[in-house]
Scaffold this active site. Structure first.
Site, PDB file in Angstrom:
ATOM      1  N   TYR A  97      -2.568  -0.694  10.165  1.00 32.75           N
ATOM      2  CA  TYR A  97      -2.713  -1.014   8.901  1.00 32.75           C
ATOM      3  C   TYR A  97      -1.435  -0.920   8.144  1.00 32.75           C
ATOM      4  CZ  TYR A  97      -4.142  -1.179   3.990  1.00 32.75           C
ATOM      5  OH  TYR A  97      -4.308  -1.477   2.548  1.00 32.75           O
ATOM      6  N   SER A 108       0.805  -1.080  -0.012  1.00 36.02           N
ATOM      7  CA  SER A 108       0.031   0.057  -0.043  1.00 36.02           C
ATOM      8  C   SER A 108       0.949   1.203   0.027  1.00 36.02           C
ATOM      9  CB  SER A 108      -0.999  -0.056   1.257  1.00 36.02           C
ATOM     10  OG  SER A 108      -1.559   1.350   1.527  1.00 36.02           O
ATOM     11  N   LYS A 126       1.548  -3.125   6.219  1.00 34.19           N
ATOM     12  CA  LYS A 126       1.981  -2.827   4.910  1.00 34.19           C
ATOM     13  C   LYS A 126       3.323  -2.680   4.560  1.00 34.19           C
ATOM     14  CE  LYS A 126      -2.080  -4.038   2.947  1.00 34.19           C
ATOM     15  NZ  LYS A 126      -2.183  -5.055   2.047  1.00 34.19           N
TER      16      LYS A 126
END
Length: 262
Positions: A144, A131, A148
């Site tokens: 998150y 990401s 990533k």
């Protein structure tokens, strides 16, 4: 012998779009998802051959079952680690379960998938969906983003391992900005998701899928979409004081855009 690709989290959204592109290349696509009904729906809509499998990517042995099935069909050439989950909120606000689930699916799911593929793959491509958040500070998505960033680091390291071992497996990481998928839409109602909306627009799943599959024809190990956003985030990570001032302003802009999209 038929070439086979495995795509995780392909019951909908970006995974389904990637499965479609791989099928158009003449590959037999093993479509996996924790929702087997969704996986079957993707297979039914492929422009080519496919098989649906229920897969919980956090289970190493379940990954091996899928791999054994894939090599029973033909030559496993591509394994795409796409499955992911997203919960937004301050790091002290999200629940323990939301922390655990993101780490297990987004990071361990990728590690288990790649390890499984390497057990049976003689040569080919490992493609991992990281990401844009992997490149710098993303308030509201700290856990998150951490998963990533770890995926990106993992891909770099394994790619070097493969080269040093003389194996014909290449490891790629794609780092897209927020994409217009159900995963993003389901958190769009929360102000903590503001950073997802700081770009000029949400990316289209089809465009990201084209970029992902296009990496299979490229020597590039990492690609960020759009590239200029990656430069900004990496710069903010290198200059923490700048990030402490600029990122909150960016969040305010993202919050205005988020509200407009509601």
């Amino acid at each position: 012998m038929v070439d086979v690709a495995v795509v995780t989290g392909a019951g909908r959204g970006l995974g389904a779009a990637i499965a479609d592109r791989l099928a158009r290349r003449g590959m037999h696509v093993v479509v996996t998802d924790k929702d087997e009904v969704a996986a079957r729906s993707t297979v039914d809509n492929l422009p080519g051959q496919g098989t649906a499998f229920r897969l919980e990517v956090t289970d190493p042995e379940a990954n091996r079952v899928v791999a054994r099935h894939a090599v029973g069909i033909g030559s496993l050439r591509v394994w795409v680690c796409n499955a992911g989950v997203l919960f937004t909120g301050g790091v002290d606000e999200i629940t323990d379960e939301e922390v655990r689930r993101q780490v297990e699916v987004n990071l361990l799911g990728v590690i288990y998938g790649c390890r499984t593929a390497l057990e049976v793959m003689r040569d080919g491509e490992l493609l991992c969906l990281a990401s844009l958040a992997a490149h710098g500070p993303v308030p509201g998505l700290a856990v998150y983003a951490a998963t990533k960033a770890a995926v990106l680091s993992f891909c770099h390291s394994v790619n070097v391992e493969m080269r040093a071992a003389g194996r014909g497996v290449r490891v790629r990481a794609l780092c897209p900005d927020a994409t217009d998928t159900a995963m993003v839409r389901q958190v769009a109602g929360s102000p903590s998701s503001a950073m997802l909306f700081t770009g000029t627009r949400l990316l289209r799943a089809g465009d990201v899928a084209d970029a992902a599959v296009g990496m299979l024809d490229s020597p590039r190990a990492v690609r960020t979409l759009p590239a200029w956003r990656g430069v900004l985030l990496r710069t903010s990570a290198l200059v923490p004081r700048l990030a402490e001032r600029a990122v909150p302003l960016l969040c305010k802009y993202g919050e205005r855009r988020r509200r407009q999209l509601q």
